[in-house]
Design an enzyme around this catalytic site. Structure first.
Site, PDB file in Angstrom:
ATOM      1  N   GLN A 185       0.817  -1.224   0.000  1.00 30.04           N
ATOM      2  CA  GLN A 185       0.000   0.000   0.000  1.00 30.04           C
ATOM      3  C   GLN A 185       0.847   1.268   0.000  1.00 30.04           C
ATOM      4  O   GLN A 185       0.442   2.287  -0.551  1.00 30.04           O
ATOM      5  CB  GLN A 185      -0.938   0.018   1.221  1.00 30.04           C
ATOM      6  CG  GLN A 185      -2.080  -0.966   1.138  1.00 30.04           C
ATOM      7  CD  GLN A 185      -3.155  -0.579   0.145  1.00 30.04           C
ATOM      8  OE1 GLN A 185      -3.315   0.592  -0.208  1.00 30.04           O
ATOM      9  NE2 GLN A 185      -3.910  -1.552  -0.332  1.00 30.04           N
ATOM     10  N   ALA A 229       2.388  -4.354  -8.413  1.00 27.62           N
ATOM     11  CA  ALA A 229       2.245  -3.415  -9.531  1.00 27.62           C
ATOM     12  C   ALA A 229       0.857  -2.783  -9.617  1.00 27.62           C
ATOM     13  O   ALA A 229       0.718  -1.603  -9.923  1.00 27.62           O
ATOM     14  CB  ALA A 229       2.555  -4.134 -10.849  1.00 27.62           C
ATOM     15  N   HIS A 230      -0.177  -3.582  -9.309  1.00 27.49           N
ATOM     16  CA  HIS A 230      -1.525  -3.090  -9.610  1.00 27.49           C
ATOM     17  C   HIS A 230      -1.986  -1.959  -8.685  1.00 27.49           C
ATOM     18  O   HIS A 230      -3.015  -1.343  -8.933  1.00 27.49           O
ATOM     19  CB  HIS A 230      -2.540  -4.251  -9.589  1.00 27.49           C
ATOM     20  CG  HIS A 230      -2.901  -4.735  -8.230  1.00 27.49           C
ATOM     21  ND1 HIS A 230      -3.996  -4.255  -7.552  1.00 27.49           N
ATOM     22  CD2 HIS A 230      -2.311  -5.622  -7.414  1.00 27.49           C
ATOM     23  CE1 HIS A 230      -4.070  -4.857  -6.377  1.00 27.49           C
ATOM     24  NE2 HIS A 230      -3.053  -5.691  -6.269  1.00 27.49           N
ATOM     25  N   CYS A 252     -21.758  -7.700   5.597  1.00 29.52           N
ATOM     26  CA  CYS A 252     -22.635  -8.030   4.472  1.00 29.52           C
ATOM     27  C   CYS A 252     -21.878  -8.022   3.163  1.00 29.52           C
ATOM     28  O   CYS A 252     -22.254  -8.688   2.213  1.00 29.52           O
ATOM     29  CB  CYS A 252     -23.774  -7.021   4.377  1.00 29.52           C
ATOM     30  SG  CYS A 252     -24.767  -6.986   5.846  1.00 29.52           S
TER      31      CYS A 252
END
Lengths: 382, 215
Positions: free
Chosen positions: A177, A198-199, A320
């Protein structure tokens, strides 16, 4: 236009990243071979080594210390299990607010007769240093993060690594991060293993890197050939690695400064909504792209779905929304109530997020929360 | 919210909510409270991430009005809305026959992972009508009644009813006194959640309620 504030989940690839990837998909489609490879393999090998050098330089490592892996979860497994199996026995530590892959990998080691322990964190998500110190006897590894994926807390890594090394253990750092937003120097942080992906920096999905400090031995969990030093001995994803290298080249810390300003603006705006609280710290100790708040009296999936239909996307810690139907372990880990977890939303910025989008996001959220509170049992009371 | 057109919703997309669920989620019917209700019921709690509170007005054994407040996801809101629509105008004995599957069907289906929302709404209705029978003197408060209430009391740690997994240790009923024994540590966060849920479920009944936390 959709306002995309889920950049801590994944980011949009930069056009320049896609451009270089296409080159290695369409024309230079070889796979890196050994020495004396043919022209296709040579082109591929060159692309991979150029990317490796760029990544190494960015974190002040040497290229030999970088192993390409498929993603951050693979990095977690290779690093944590690799260290544990190399050492054979001992205690493996992690914290209560890691990504599930780290928590579950450490848990799995119990089946192999390792001891496992999760260190607590304080109300803002900082690792409790005294608890870490008290648990370091017989420890072989502490697996933790640099910047928290959900609430953005930036750990004091140097203090942690000093302590861990004092007791002869190793430190594995999940920097997925923080990488690209906070300048990382593996030597200054003094980490032994570290993962980046990388993403999350406008690169492609399906490629990450594991830094392994020179001299640290780990046992491979995959058996194959000698590719990636036998640690990740499979097919090399050349187009993705080329894209990763380009994404690293495009890192600009001025973007992070701008994001931090917009982050603070969004936090300030959201906190004007009654009964809203911030999760994680304020200021420099928070990742520049992370905002996480809990709205009392409403449930996150409802908020998310309403906003989605109005062109604003992000994620929530509500049970949820999770496949296991359990509330966020991070919000629970920092001492938040069940409701704090169900009502939490994470909005994460990118280098392309604009001030206009931030203001619009706040307006949509305010409207949605107000409307949902009218339905909620507590809405009538307030 | 108005900019979204539910008629154009692709039902195969995303988490699989039907058009009907989305319509009711965006524009739920019968939201609110009834002044001087004949009976109320509460199933679940905000801690569990899923809760419904029902308010019923009953005249001559017929449900003449129903309203609700909820805390929860889209399925929870839509189910509560559908339930109230289904029971308004129905005789009490007819309404008793409504099962969670009827709600799922009326909503044009629910993702399986959201079935518990319909179960919770059905439990809420069952609780309301059982309480109505008690108020009417048609039913006495015995262990089966207590268990019916507890069926809709949800454990925030598991998402299951407190009746699951040996947490319920039994109850003692003597005149107006109702004592429920639970194998849950006193002063734990769950104990607070359970106490609040159970007390609110008994709301409107003439009982002295005691909840004993053991363990």
């Amino acid at each position: 236009m959709i306002i995309y504030l889920d950049n801590a989940n994944t980011t949009k690839p930069d056009p320049e990243v896609i451009k270089i990837m296409l080159e290695y998909l369409e024309e230079k489609y070889g796979a890196p071979g050994g020495e004396f490879g043919h022209i296709f393999d040579e082109d591929a090998r060159e692309a991979v080594e150029i990317a490796r050098e760029k990544i190494a330089r960015e974190i002040n490592a040497s290229p030999e210390e970088i192993i390409f892996v498929s993603d951050e979860i693979e990095a977690d497994n290779i690093a944590i299990k690799g260290v544990a199996f190399q050492k054979g026995k001992g205690k493996v530590l992690t914290s209560k607010i890691e990504r599930k892959a780290i928590i579950n990998t450490v848990k799995r080691l119990k089946e192999f007769d390792f001891e496992a322990h999760e260190i607590s964190v304080d109300r803002e998500g900082f690792i409790k240093i005294d608890e870490l110190q008290n648990n370091l006897n017989d420890a072989i590894l502490f697996a933790t993060h640099h910047g928290n994926f959900e609430i953005g807390t930036i750990q004091n890594v140097r203090a942690i690594s000093d302590l861990v090394h004092e007791k002869g253990a190793l430190l594995y750092l999940d920097a997925t991060q923080s990488f690209g937003k906070v300048k990382i120097d593996v030597k200054k942080l003094d980490v032994d293993l570290m993962s980046i992906t990388a993403h999350l920096i406008h690169g492609p999905k399906g490629i990450a890197a594991l830094y392994i400090r020179d001299g640290i031995k780990i046992k491979p969990i995959l058996d194959g050939d000698v590719r990636e030093r036998g640690i990740r001995p499979g097919m090399i994803n050349v187009p993705a690695i080329a894209g990763f290298g380009k994404a690293v080249e495009l890192i600009n810390y001025e973007d992070a400064k701008r994001m931090a300003k917009l982050r603070d603006k969004l936090i300030d705006l959201l906190l004007t909504i009654p009964d809203t609280k911030l999760n994680g710290p304020k200021g420099d100790k928070r990742l520049p792209h992370n905002v996480n708040v809990s709205f009392a009296y409403v449930e996150g999936e409802s908020v998310l779905l309403h906003c989605d239909m109005r062109g604003l996307v992000f994620s929530t810690g509500s049970a949820c929304y999770s496949q296991e139907l359990l509330p966020s372990h991070v919000i629970r880990g920092i001492g938040g109530s069940f409701e704090d977890a169900h009502g939490s939303v994470r909005l994460s910025l990118s280098k392309w997020t604009t001030e206009e989008e931030i203001i619009k996001a706040y307006e949509i959220l305010k409207d949605v929360v107000t409307k949902l509170r009218e339905i909620s049992i507590y809405g009538g009371k307030k | 919210m108005e900019r979204f057109d539910a008629r154009k919703w692709d039902e195969k997309k995303r988490i699989g909510y039907s058009r009907k669920v989305l319509q009711l989620f965006l524009n739920p019917k019968n939201v609110g409270e009834i002044e001087n209700p004949s009976v109320t019921a509460k199933a679940g709690s905000p801690a569990c991430g899923d809760m419904i509170k029902l308010y019923l007005k009953i005249e001559d054994d017929r449900i003449v009005d129903a309203k609700f407040r909820t805390y929860g996801c889209a399925a929870n809101i839509a189910t509560a809305s559908m339930l109230t629509e289904m029971i308004i105008g129905k005789p009490v004995e007819e309404a008793k026959k409504i099962k969670f599957k009827d709600l799922v069907e009326a909503l044009g289906g629910l993702p399986q992972i959201k079935y518990h929302c319909a179960v919770l709404a059905a439990e809420g209705l069952r609780q309301a009508l059982a309480k109505w029978d008690v108020i009417q003197g048609k039913r006495k408060i015995d262990e089966s009644f207590v268990k019916l209430i507890l069926a809709a009391v949800i454990d925030p740690l598991t998402g299951e009813s407190v009746l699951h997994g040996h947490k319920y240790l039994g109850c003692e009923i003597e005149g107006k006194k109702v004592k429920i024994k639970l194998a849950i540590p006193k002063d734990s966060e769950e104990a607070i959640v359970f106490e609040e849920q159970i007390r609110e479920s008994f709301e409107g009944l003439d009982v002295d309620l005691e909840i004993e936390f053991l363990g």
